[in-house]
Enzyme design. Structure first.
Site, mmCIF file in Angstrom:
data_model
loop_
_atom_site.group_PDB
_atom_site.id
_atom_site.type_symbol
_atom_site.label_atom_id
_atom_site.label_comp_id
_atom_site.label_asym_id
_atom_site.label_seq_id
_atom_site.Cartn_x
_atom_site.Cartn_y
_atom_site.Cartn_z
ATOM 1 N N CYS A 88 0.891 -1.161 0.000
ATOM 2 C CA CYS A 88 0.000 0.000 0.000
ATOM 3 C C CYS A 88 0.923 1.204 0.000
ATOM 4 O O CYS A 88 1.553 1.488 1.010
ATOM 5 C CB CYS A 88 -0.918 0.026 1.220
ATOM 6 S SG CYS A 88 -1.923 1.523 1.243
ATOM 7 N N CYS A 91 -0.490 4.131 2.506
ATOM 8 C CA CYS A 91 -0.492 3.964 3.965
ATOM 9 C C CYS A 91 -0.172 2.515 4.312
ATOM 10 O O CYS A 91 0.955 2.079 4.135
ATOM 11 C CB CYS A 91 -1.810 4.436 4.562
ATOM 12 S SG CYS A 91 -3.273 3.951 3.631
ATOM 13 N N SER A 92 -1.144 1.771 4.790
ATOM 14 C CA SER A 92 -0.825 0.414 5.232
ATOM 15 C C SER A 92 -2.014 -0.521 5.058
ATOM 16 O O SER A 92 -2.220 -1.413 5.873
ATOM 17 C CB SER A 92 -0.389 0.430 6.695
ATOM 18 O OG SER A 92 -1.407 1.021 7.483
ATOM 19 N N CYS A 93 -2.810 -0.318 4.016
ATOM 20 C CA CYS A 93 -3.967 -1.165 3.783
ATOM 21 C C CYS A 93 -3.524 -2.628 3.678
ATOM 22 O O CYS A 93 -2.524 -2.934 3.025
ATOM 23 C CB CYS A 93 -4.685 -0.751 2.504
ATOM 24 S SG CYS A 93 -5.307 0.940 2.604
HETATM 25 FE FE FE Z 1 -3.314 1.948 2.929
#
Ligand code: FE
Length: 193
Positions: A88, A91-93
């Site tokens: 991602c 961000c950090s999906c």
């Molecule tokens: Fe994300």
């Protein structure tokens, strides 16, 4: 997580016990062992594999894994020609229902930028070297879609049941920064050799 915990409870938004229960759920019940069962089933059940390809969200929910961050799942099948990796960049999906909470490196800026530019050097950092002939495709999670990599089934695992097969499926192999473990890692005695 701790700071958020304090903020939410101090403001009276959430009962501390509720947050503790959610964290415990993701630490104990939800984790890569869920995704590993999905992969093992895909390796052994052609009908399920086809379903996963056509509608991963429904096929994964059939195993009991659904909910937040897993509403729109796409399964990416590795083969001899293509190796898939997931990131991602924003961000950090991450697909929580099948993999649990993301590892620290997945959320780090170096991984998020390097995997797009130099996927092979990122793989090397994870100890993975793929043939030059193999194409590497990097998939960027969006606000909605979450990806699950289905690694290639290791050689010499023909007789194994799904429970044993699932033990070969690592978290990293389902992100694409690793491969499924070799059959030998189960400590099998090879009767055919
Ligand atoms: Fe994300």
């Amino acid at each position: 997580m701790r700071a958020l915990h304090s903020l939410l409870t101090q403001k009276g938004y959430v009962e501390p016990e509720t947050i503790d229960r959610i964290i415990e759920t993701y630490e104990t019940e939800v984790g890569p062992h869920n995704g590993a069962r999905v992969v093992a089933r895909a390796w052994t059940d052609k009908t399920y594999r086809d379903w996963l390809l056509a509608d991963a969200t429904a096929a994964i929910a059939d195993m009991g894994y659904s909910g937040r961050q897993g509403e729109h799942m796409v399964a990416l099948f590795n083969d001899d020609m293509v190796h898939h990796m997931v990131v991602c960049t924003l961000c950090s999906c991450y697909p929580w229902p099948v993999l649990g909470l993301p590892p620290v490196w997945y959320k780090s800026a170096p991984y998020r930028s390097q995997v797009v530019m130099q996927p092979r050097s990122v793989l090397a950092q994870f100890g993975v070297t793929l043939p030059d002939s193999m194409q590497i495709r990097v998939w960027d999670s969006t606000a909605e879609v979450r990806y699950l990599v289905i690694p290639q089934r290791p050689a010499g695992t023909e007789g194994l049941d799904t429970e044993s097969l699932a033990k070969l499926v690592t978290r990293d192999s389902m992100i694409g920064t690793g491969l499924a473990l070799p059959a030998q890692s189960l400590g099998l005695s090879r009767r055919d050799t």
